[in-house]
Design a protein around this motif. Structure first.
Motif, PDB file in Angstrom:
ATOM      1  N   VAL A   1       0.814  -1.236   0.046  1.00 38.67           N
ATOM      2  CA  VAL A   1      -0.007   0.007   0.248  1.00 38.67           C
ATOM      3  C   VAL A   1       0.851   1.093   0.042  1.00 38.67           C
ATOM      4  CG1 VAL A   1      -1.833   1.291   1.628  1.00 38.67           C
ATOM      5  CG2 VAL A   1      -1.988  -0.868   1.000  1.00 38.67           C
ATOM      6  N   ALA A   2       2.005   1.236   0.739  1.00 35.31           N
ATOM      7  CA  ALA A   2       2.804   2.516   0.938  1.00 35.31           C
ATOM      8  C   ALA A   2       3.299   2.712  -0.428  1.00 35.31           C
ATOM      9  CB  ALA A   2       3.802   2.143   2.197  1.00 35.31           C
ATOM     10  N   ALA A   3       3.980   1.537  -1.183  1.00 33.19           N
ATOM     11  CA  ALA A   3       4.608   1.688  -2.339  1.00 33.19           C
ATOM     12  C   ALA A   3       3.718   2.168  -3.511  1.00 33.19           C
ATOM     13  CB  ALA A   3       4.984   0.302  -2.720  1.00 33.19           C
ATOM     14  N   ALA A   4       2.629   1.817  -3.369  1.00 28.67           N
ATOM     15  CA  ALA A   4       1.481   2.157  -4.482  1.00 28.67           C
ATOM     16  C   ALA A   4       1.429   3.766  -4.114  1.00 28.67           C
ATOM     17  CB  ALA A   4       0.214   1.576  -4.433  1.00 28.67           C
ATOM     18  N   LEU A   5       1.083   4.133  -2.828  1.00 29.34           N
ATOM     19  CA  LEU A   5       0.756   5.486  -2.521  1.00 29.34           C
ATOM     20  C   LEU A   5       1.846   6.310  -2.946  1.00 29.34           C
ATOM     21  CD1 LEU A   5      -1.440   7.215  -1.199  1.00 29.34           C
ATOM     22  CD2 LEU A   5      -0.177   6.695   0.956  1.00 29.34           C
TER      23      LEU A   5
ATOM     24  N   ILE B   1       3.667  15.631  -3.097  1.00 32.49           N
ATOM     25  CA  ILE B   1       4.728  15.391  -2.214  1.00 32.49           C
ATOM     26  C   ILE B   1       4.126  14.888  -0.900  1.00 32.49           C
ATOM     27  CG2 ILE B   1       6.171  16.810  -0.856  1.00 32.49           C
ATOM     28  CD1 ILE B   1       6.671  18.503  -3.318  1.00 32.49           C
ATOM     29  N   GLU B   2       2.747  15.306  -0.667  1.00 27.51           N
ATOM     30  CA  GLU B   2       2.151  14.795   0.518  1.00 27.51           C
ATOM     31  C   GLU B   2       1.501  13.577   0.728  1.00 27.51           C
ATOM     32  OE1 GLU B   2       1.727  16.808   3.432  1.00 27.51           O
ATOM     33  OE2 GLU B   2       2.631  18.296   2.481  1.00 27.51           O
ATOM     34  N   LEU B   3       1.051  12.953  -0.644  1.00 26.95           N
ATOM     35  CA  LEU B   3       1.163  11.698  -0.814  1.00 26.95           C
ATOM     36  C   LEU B   3       2.201  10.794  -0.411  1.00 26.95           C
ATOM     37  CD1 LEU B   3      -1.463  11.436  -3.813  1.00 26.95           C
ATOM     38  CD2 LEU B   3      -1.877  10.848  -1.463  1.00 26.95           C
ATOM     39  N   MET B   4       3.274  11.239  -1.052  1.00 24.92           N
ATOM     40  CA  MET B   4       4.604  10.474  -0.761  1.00 24.92           C
ATOM     41  C   MET B   4       5.081  10.532   0.724  1.00 24.92           C
ATOM     42  SD  MET B   4       6.960  11.512  -4.058  1.00 24.92           S
ATOM     43  CE  MET B   4       6.879  13.213  -4.094  1.00 24.92           C
TER      44      MET B   4
ATOM     45  N   VAL C   1       5.619   7.312   3.357  1.00 30.58           N
ATOM     46  CA  VAL C   1       6.626   6.926   4.469  1.00 30.58           C
ATOM     47  C   VAL C   1       6.237   7.045   5.730  1.00 30.58           C
ATOM     48  CG1 VAL C   1       8.664   8.118   5.398  1.00 30.58           C
ATOM     49  CG2 VAL C   1       8.128   8.440   2.766  1.00 30.58           C
ATOM     50  N   ASN C   2       5.083   7.538   6.101  1.00 32.75           N
ATOM     51  CA  ASN C   2       4.238   7.378   7.275  1.00 32.75           C
ATOM     52  C   ASN C   2       4.012   5.817   7.846  1.00 32.75           C
ATOM     53  OD1 ASN C   2       5.002   9.958   8.610  1.00 32.75           O
ATOM     54  ND2 ASN C   2       2.972  10.856   7.937  1.00 32.75           N
ATOM     55  N   ILE C   3       3.180   5.643   6.464  1.00 30.82           N
ATOM     56  CA  ILE C   3       2.681   4.267   6.604  1.00 30.82           C
ATOM     57  C   ILE C   3       3.809   3.174   6.809  1.00 30.82           C
ATOM     58  CG2 ILE C   3       1.810   2.396   5.536  1.00 30.82           C
ATOM     59  CD1 ILE C   3      -0.286   4.476   3.908  1.00 30.82           C
ATOM     60  N   ASN C   4       4.823   3.480   6.317  1.00 30.49           N
ATOM     61  CA  ASN C   4       6.060   2.469   6.365  1.00 30.49           C
ATOM     62  C   ASN C   4       6.549   2.683   7.733  1.00 30.49           C
ATOM     63  OD1 ASN C   4       6.346   1.251   3.889  1.00 30.49           O
ATOM     64  ND2 ASN C   4       7.500   2.740   3.112  1.00 30.49           N
ATOM     65  N   LEU C   5       6.735   3.889   8.428  1.00 33.60           N
ATOM     66  CA  LEU C   5       7.283   3.984   9.685  1.00 33.60           C
ATOM     67  C   LEU C   5       6.341   3.245  10.627  1.00 33.60           C
ATOM     68  CD1 LEU C   5       8.564   7.770   9.478  1.00 33.60           C
ATOM     69  CD2 LEU C   5       9.895   5.706   9.714  1.00 33.60           C
TER      70      LEU C   5
END
Length: 103
Positions: free
Chosen positions: A12-16, A37-40, A44-48
């Motif tokens: 999901v994070a990679a797709a986002l 940029i906000e989506l990127m 990163v927040n999802i990964n963290l």
């Protein structure tokens, strides 16, 4: 309680992140670039948070995610102020038409 596998969060994070990157590259105005940029940053927040969930004794991932949210809010505030000033001066928000800093 069943945990969602880490791979699902990463997909999901990679797709986002890819969607945000495509938006930031292809948009023709500053607001669209800012949204990409906000989506990127959200990817990163999802990964963290996902990595932090699988190490419950350390909350560093969630603290980093909170820090990223604060930095993103400050970035949006400053970027919108700059966009408003550029629009007031050039009467456009198209980055291609804003090609010089001095007139």
């Amino acid at each position: 309680m069943t945990l969602i596998p880490l791979q699902h969060y990463l997909i999901v994070a990679a797709a986002l992140f890819c969607i945000g990157l495509a938006i930031a590259i292809t948009k023709r105005h500053f607001i669209g670039i800012l949204l990409g940029i906000e989506l990127m940053l959200n990817a990163v927040n999802i990964n963290l948070v996902a990595f932090s969930r699988y190490d419950p004794e350390r909350l560093s991932g969630q603290l980093f995610a909170l820090f990223v949210i604060v930095v993103a809010a400050a970035e949006v505030t400053i970027a919108l102020a700059i966009i408003l000033r550029v629009y007031g001066y050039y009467q456009t928000v198209d980055p291609d038409e804003v090609d010089e800093l001095k007139k």
